[in-house]
Design an enzyme around this catalytic site. Structure first.
Site, PDB file in Angstrom:
ATOM      1  CG  ASN A   1      -1.864  -1.172   1.107  1.00 50.24           C
ATOM      2  OD1 ASN A   1      -1.589  -2.277   1.995  1.00 50.24           O
ATOM      3  ND2 ASN A   1      -2.883  -1.327   0.271  1.00 50.24           N
TER       4      ASN A   1
ATOM      5  CB  ILE B   1       0.479   6.461   2.212  1.00 53.50           C
ATOM      6  CG1 ILE B   1       1.828   6.560   2.502  1.00 53.50           C
ATOM      7  CG2 ILE B   1      -0.378   5.312   3.038  1.00 53.50           C
ATOM      8  CD1 ILE B   1       2.061   7.353   3.970  1.00 53.50           C
ATOM      9  CB  CYS B   2      -3.254   3.264  -1.072  1.00 51.74           C
ATOM     10  SG  CYS B   2      -4.804   2.724  -1.362  1.00 51.74           S
ATOM     11  CG  LEU B   3      -4.620   4.294   5.688  1.00 52.54           C
ATOM     12  CD1 LEU B   3      -4.773   2.950   5.956  1.00 52.54           C
ATOM     13  CD2 LEU B   3      -3.481   5.183   6.834  1.00 52.54           C
TER      14      LEU B   3
END
Lengths: 193, 109
Positions: A78, A86-88
């Protein structure tokens, strides 16, 4: 207008809570550019590492999420292995003004513990995670040892030079971390350019 | 022997607080008894409102948040946000303290 009052309260709270494993440091004179650190969680390929996070707050914070990006290279499904994006969800559409810089950094720490390969930021890493987990672990560990373990030591000399110019040591380190060790850019940040 | 005290004048001092169950607004982190960033005066100028979920915020703060959202949810519990009717909001149950100022008590000569 950025809610300076709230940011200052957040910084004090993080300062007080030394046990949380996350830190935030202000760069320069305004509170819009900060540097955070997250400790790699135990029993993961990230353990022992200190991961540096570049944080930018826009004028609408806390009504908009903080922009966070790893400046330390991380091998994680991620996190982009190229630029640290960042993939959040909580940094995007699931942000809430009840969250803070501290809870966001703790969420990054939790993300390091529990990757979500089905919602990847880095497709190559995610594919490796799903198809060849032992290799994924090896690479992630190697990246931690290479980039996250001695991030601080690498900057020592540059910090010393900036400190000699009269900048605060902690702020100098934070600026270097935010710019990935680029001394000139760090200097510009410190000068508030 | 009787001793008659006649109160000629007194001044009452009352303390007020929002009974919000929490000290600070979860959005601006300022005390409920104080002002949110946009407020000038505490009290009626910076009212505290409740959602049906039971979470409280400064009116200014929650309004600013909701107006920027497509789905109206509580910042704390993410349940759909609905303002709780004012009449059912918790009422201050503690007695209000009234303290006469000592200098205001005048004994008869």
């Amino acid at each position: 207008m950025l809610d300076l009052n709230r940011v200052q309260k957040e910084l004090k709270e993080i300062e007080r809570d030394k046990a949380s494993g996350v830190t935030v440091q202000v760069i320069g004179s305004n509170l819009q550019r900060l540097t955070g650190t997250v400790q790699g969680p135990a029993d993961t390929p990230y353990s022992g590492g200190v991961f540096i996070v570049d944080i930018q707050l826009d004028d609408q914070y806390p009504f908009t999420p903080p922009k966070m990006r790893f400046t330390t290279k991380v091998w994680h499904p991620n996190v982009s292995s190229a630029n640290g994006a960042i993939c959040l969800d909580i940094l995007k559409d699931q942000w809430s003004p009840a969250l803070t810089l501290k809870t966001a950094l703790l969420s990054l720490q939790a993300l390091l513990s529990s990757p979500e390969p089905d919602d990847p930021q880095d497709a190559v890493v995610a594919k490796q995670y799903l198809s060849d987990y032992p290799s994924f672990q090896r690479t992630a560990r190697q990246w931690t040892d290479t980039y996250a373990a001695k991030g601080r030591a690498d900057h020592e000399e540059k910090v010393a030079r900036l400190a000699e110019m009269g900048f605060d040591r902690a702020a100098s380190l934070a600026a270097l971390q935010a710019t990935g060790g680029d001394e000139q850019q760090a200097l510009e940040l410190l000068l508030g350019a | 022997m009787g001793f008659n005290v006649e109160i000629k004048q007194w001044r009452a001092v009352a303390a007020w607080t929002w009974n919000a169950g929490d000290d600070v607004c979860g959005i601006c982190r300022m005390p409920f008894d104080g002002c949110p960033p946009d407020g000038k005066y505490p009290g009626d100028d910076s009212p505290v409102v409740w959602g049906v979920c039971g979470h409280a915020f400064h009116l200014q703060c929650i309004t600013k948040w909701l107006s920027a959202q497509t789905e109206q949810r509580c910042p704390f519990c993410r349940r759909p946000w609905e303002f709780k009717a004012a009449a059912t909001a918790p009422v201050q149950e503690e007695p209000v303290t009234i303290q006469p100022q000592p200098h205001a008590l005048q004994l008869p000569r």
